[in-house]
Design a protein around this motif. Structure first.
Motif, PDB file in Angstrom:
ATOM      1  N   ILE A  18       0.899  -1.129   0.088  1.00  0.00           N
ATOM      2  CA  ILE A  18      -0.051   0.010   0.012  1.00  0.00           C
ATOM      3  C   ILE A  18       0.940   1.128  -0.128  1.00  0.00           C
ATOM      4  O   ILE A  18       0.409   2.034  -0.847  1.00  0.00           O
ATOM      5  CB  ILE A  18      -1.064  -0.024   1.340  1.00  0.00           C
ATOM      6  N   ILE A  19       1.803   1.254   0.807  1.00  0.00           N
ATOM      7  CA  ILE A  19       2.369   2.760   1.216  1.00  0.00           C
ATOM      8  C   ILE A  19       3.561   2.874  -0.075  1.00  0.00           C
ATOM      9  O   ILE A  19       3.402   4.165  -0.563  1.00  0.00           O
ATOM     10  CB  ILE A  19       3.409   2.566   2.315  1.00  0.00           C
ATOM     11  N   ILE A  20       4.105   1.860  -0.906  1.00  0.00           N
ATOM     12  CA  ILE A  20       4.783   2.282  -1.847  1.00  0.00           C
ATOM     13  C   ILE A  20       3.938   2.906  -3.041  1.00  0.00           C
ATOM     14  O   ILE A  20       4.264   4.191  -3.475  1.00  0.00           O
ATOM     15  CB  ILE A  20       5.574   1.124  -2.523  1.00  0.00           C
ATOM     16  N   VAL A 346      -8.205 -10.117   4.015  1.00  0.00           N
ATOM     17  CA  VAL A 346      -7.169  -8.857   4.226  1.00  0.00           C
ATOM     18  C   VAL A 346      -6.483  -8.532   2.641  1.00  0.00           C
ATOM     19  O   VAL A 346      -6.575  -7.502   2.397  1.00  0.00           O
ATOM     20  CB  VAL A 346      -6.104  -9.061   5.192  1.00  0.00           C
ATOM     21  N   ILE A 347      -5.932  -9.597   2.011  1.00  0.00           N
ATOM     22  CA  ILE A 347      -5.596  -9.614   0.766  1.00  0.00           C
ATOM     23  C   ILE A 347      -6.344  -9.114  -0.121  1.00  0.00           C
ATOM     24  O   ILE A 347      -6.099  -8.113  -1.016  1.00  0.00           O
ATOM     25  CB  ILE A 347      -5.098 -11.086   0.388  1.00  0.00           C
ATOM     26  N   GLY A 352      -8.368  -4.383  -3.367  1.00  0.00           N
ATOM     27  CA  GLY A 352      -9.399  -3.789  -3.720  1.00  0.00           C
ATOM     28  C   GLY A 352      -9.202  -2.184  -3.616  1.00  0.00           C
ATOM     29  O   GLY A 352      -9.576  -1.306  -4.194  1.00  0.00           O
ATOM     30  N   MET A 353      -8.406  -1.956  -2.252  1.00  0.00           N
ATOM     31  CA  MET A 353      -8.418  -0.708  -1.740  1.00  0.00           C
ATOM     32  C   MET A 353      -7.250   0.194  -2.734  1.00  0.00           C
ATOM     33  O   MET A 353      -7.627   1.167  -3.127  1.00  0.00           O
ATOM     34  CB  MET A 353      -7.850  -0.623  -0.443  1.00  0.00           C
ATOM     35  N   ILE A 354      -6.169  -0.549  -3.287  1.00  0.00           N
ATOM     36  CA  ILE A 354      -5.332   0.135  -4.014  1.00  0.00           C
ATOM     37  C   ILE A 354      -6.192   0.387  -5.404  1.00  0.00           C
ATOM     38  O   ILE A 354      -5.668   1.379  -5.895  1.00  0.00           O
ATOM     39  CB  ILE A 354      -4.095  -0.896  -4.019  1.00  0.00           C
ATOM     40  N   PHE A 355      -6.607  -0.547  -5.974  1.00  0.00           N
ATOM     41  CA  PHE A 355      -7.330  -0.290  -7.179  1.00  0.00           C
ATOM     42  C   PHE A 355      -8.282   0.810  -7.038  1.00  0.00           C
ATOM     43  O   PHE A 355      -8.526   1.572  -7.904  1.00  0.00           O
ATOM     44  CB  PHE A 355      -7.877  -1.482  -7.974  1.00  0.00           C
ATOM     45  N   LEU A 392     -11.728   0.734 -15.845  1.00  0.00           N
ATOM     46  CA  LEU A 392     -10.933  -0.029 -16.452  1.00  0.00           C
ATOM     47  C   LEU A 392      -9.361   0.166 -16.544  1.00  0.00           C
ATOM     48  O   LEU A 392      -8.677  -0.722 -17.003  1.00  0.00           O
ATOM     49  CB  LEU A 392     -11.361  -0.555 -17.861  1.00  0.00           C
ATOM     50  N   LEU A 393      -9.059   1.544 -16.784  1.00  0.00           N
ATOM     51  CA  LEU A 393      -7.965   2.156 -17.178  1.00  0.00           C
ATOM     52  C   LEU A 393      -6.754   1.424 -15.890  1.00  0.00           C
ATOM     53  O   LEU A 393      -5.798   1.268 -16.518  1.00  0.00           O
ATOM     54  CB  LEU A 393      -7.832   3.450 -17.010  1.00  0.00           C
ATOM     55  N   PRO A 394      -6.982   1.315 -14.797  1.00  0.00           N
ATOM     56  CA  PRO A 394      -5.960   0.787 -13.985  1.00  0.00           C
ATOM     57  C   PRO A 394      -5.550  -0.832 -14.384  1.00  0.00           C
ATOM     58  O   PRO A 394      -4.419  -1.124 -14.317  1.00  0.00           O
ATOM     59  CB  PRO A 394      -6.489   0.750 -12.531  1.00  0.00           C
TER      60      PRO A 394
END
Length: 632
Positions: A18-20, A346-347, A352-355, A392-394
């Motif tokens: 997440i942080i990176i 958690v995974i 989902g959070m990062i996307f 969809l772009l990510p």
């Protein structure tokens, strides 16, 4: 200690996953959005038109451009810039098609447009240097032959140059052609081009606009870039040792001549959509390789921590390359993380959070680009109708990210070249390596087959199976059935777990009673002996019947039956292993057998701090121990 271990594990997980991405991409993106919105709200006055437009030299490298050259020249002819002030140099890079014929036709169609055809040595950089030496215009503008200019693009570039004498190099905004995108009918084909259109729009009208504010544009687009000739002639010209001559000239301007590198957002140049996934793969790998080559050429070894935040080269290498491998490892390690007892919930939540964050950034970029495109209402409507591509772009960017990583790896293993292997060729090469690696155990298997099979006899005599073949298949079958028998007999006879059996076998066996010996003989040894005898009888019968079948022309059926027998033997052995694991939990046993437990340390109670009391009348410990022996 356990608490500290949990904290460290959580930090490693959330830090890398997440942080990176948040620090490297999402926060800078949000900062760029705020700056761009502030810039648009504040408003930018359009540069005034000069009283007299100076002469410009347009350099158009040509390589097998028969299909696109006519449209490119026509867009130059139809531009609002005065034609008498335009001179076009079409530099032929050893084309093998009808590009010159197209040029001759355009000369007849546009007689008042000054054009000159030049032949150059192979290589885009050499071709552009040749035209540069022959140019006389105040401004040098480079165009790719596979694109078309927006009508006001040339005028907008020159207007900005004339209004800002301190600006000596600029890039235009590159977009893919909407009418070409609409010509694709397949769902996936159209989706790929729509995503590419959004990527270009956000990269140039948002990404490079923000970089231009910070004087941090990494590359002047080779498809459409402009220079003051006086400044360009002070450079080392276009480098012939890299496949990204546009990035190299950008670094020369910024690093060697301390020039600002800017973008002219209202100077649009439309290129054809990518032709295929193979072309996309080659294009992005070439860009990646070129950026690494140029970064190495301009590498400053005097590293200081402050350069991470200020130096464009360091920041780009850090974000695009150094952080690439941690992200790649985490993308590929999701299944391994599940095996390491990370919670699936958690995974999934973290993924989902990062996307979701990437999608949120895409929405803000989408709004910012829509504000920029107010200058072209039809194009803005086309862009806004692609709103559904934002989520969809990510995923498209993720696929491109893997292509870039492949470009990094290939740049290490192969020499620089304009022509590189596409995805299909990479897949074929990969398959060849896999086949070669897989053929090694297959060669060993063939040697074993030659050992166990009877060698062919004289001409007209059918081959058979030797004693070693029967011994091998029979051993597989007996082992598999014997394992099933052993597990079933031990479970029904003893009703104990695998740990108790192992501990008993590891201890001394003297004194074992005759009853136990008889039980082993009746329950396991005799059935195994009967099974071995039965397999031996089958082998002799097969050898006798096989001679008749082979002689009667049914050799194919006979060989197929024996091949099936081999698979049955392997399947029986695997079934025995699976059954044994199901009954006794063998994998769990071997997993825990070599591990150390801290149970005694964690649950230890100092006897001096505990008073031992009995519920009933007190009894001697020796009496309790003897009593337990009687019950067991």
């Amino acid at each position: 200690m356990n608490f500290l271990k949990t904290i460290l594990n959580s930090f490693v997980f959330w830090g890398a996953w997440i942080i990176i991405p948040v620090l490297a991409e999402i926060l800078p993106s949000l900062g760029s959005i705020m700056m761009l919105l502030k810039r648009r709200i504040r408003g930018i006055a359009a540069p005034s038109r000069p009283s007299l437009y100076p002469e410009v030299s347009l350099i158009v490298p040509v390589y097998n451009s028969a299909d696109t050259l006519s449209a490119c020249i026509e867009s130059i002819y139809n531009s609002t810039y005065p034609r008498e002030s335009i001179r076009v140099f079409l530099v032929n890079n050893q084309s093998q098609d009808e590009s010159f014929s197209i040029f001759a036709q355009c000369q007849a169609r546009f007689p008042d447009l000054r054009m000159q055809w030049m032949d150059a040595e192979q290589g885009k950089s050499r071709a552009m240097n040749l035209a540069l030496y022959n140019s006389e215009g105040k401004y040098i503008i480079n165009l790719d032959s596979d694109g078309v200019l927006e009508r006001t693009a040339l005028a907008n570039v020159v207007n900005k140059f004339e209004a800002h004498p301190d600006v000596n190099c600029m890039t235009g905004a590159i977009l893919t052609r909407p009418e070409k995108i609409c010509s694709y009918r397949g769902l996936l084909s159209r989706l790929l081009r729509d995503l590419e259109f959004l990527e270009y729009a956000q990269a140039f009208l948002a990404g490079r606009s923000y970089a231009s504010e910070l004087n941090a544009v990494y590359t002047l687009s080779g498809a459409f870039s402009a220079f003051r000739k006086s400044s360009l002639l002070k450079s080392r010209m276009y480098n012939t040792d890299t496949v990204c001559e546009d990035t190299h000239i950008t670094f020369q301007m910024r690093e060697l001549q301390n020039e600002r590198v800017e973008i002219c957002e209202n100077a649009l140049f439309f290129v054809d959509p990518i032709e295929s996934v193979n072309k996309l793969y080659v294009q992005r790998q070439r860009w990646q390789r070129g950026s690494l080559e140029v970064a190495r050429m301009f590498l400053n070894k005097d590293f200081r921590l402050g350069r991470v935040l200020k130096d464009v080269n360091v920041k780009t290498l850090l974000y695009d390359h150094t952080f690439a491998f941690p992200r790649l490892i985490w993308y590929l390690a999701l299944i391994c993380m599940m095996c390491m007892q990370y919670s699936t919930k958690v995974i999934l939540w973290s993924t989902g959070m990062i996307f979701a964050l990437y999608i949120a950034v895409g929405v803000f970029y989408f709004i910012t680009v829509a504000i920029f495109l107010k200058m072209d209402p039809p194009l803005r409507r086309f862009y806004l109708r692609r709103w559904w591509c934002v989520p969809l772009l990510p995923f498209f960017n993720l696929a491109v990210f893997f292509i870039r990583v492949a470009g990094i790896i290939n740049s290490i293993q192969t020499d620089s070249a304009w022509k590189q292997r596409d995805l299909s060729e990479e897949r074929e090469a990969f398959s060849g390596v896999i086949k070669e690696d897989a053929s090694r155990p297959l060669r060993a298997l063939r040697r074993v087959r030659r050992m166990v099979n009877r060698t062919p006899g004289p001409a007209g005599t059918a081959e058979g199976y030797g004693a070693l073949w029967y011994l091998s298949v029979g051993t597989l079958t007996v082992l598999g059935l014997g394992l099933v028998l052993l597990v079933d007999w031990s479970k029904s006879a003893f009703h104990v777990e695998i740990t108790e059996i192992v501990n008993t076998l590891q201890g001394p066996l003297e004194g074992t009673g005759a009853g136990m010996q008889n039980e082993v003989l009746r329950g396991f040894a005799l059935p195994m002996g009967a099974l071995a005898v039965f397999c031996a009888i089958l082998a002799f019968a097969d050898a006798a019947v096989g001679r008749r079948l082979r002689g009667g022309g049914k050799r194919g059926v006979w060989r197929a039956t024996h091949t099936f027998g081999v698979f049955c033997g392997v399947a029986v052995l695997l079934a025995g292993v699976v059954y044994g694991n199901h009954a006794y939990g063998l994998l769990d046993y071997y997993q825990t057998a070599g591990s150390e437990t801290t149970l005694y340390e964690d649950e230890y109670v100092d006897p001096r701090q505990v008073a031992v009391t009995a519920e009933g009348p007190a009894r001697n410990l020796i009496y309790i121990y003897v009593e337990s022996l009687e019950t067991t």
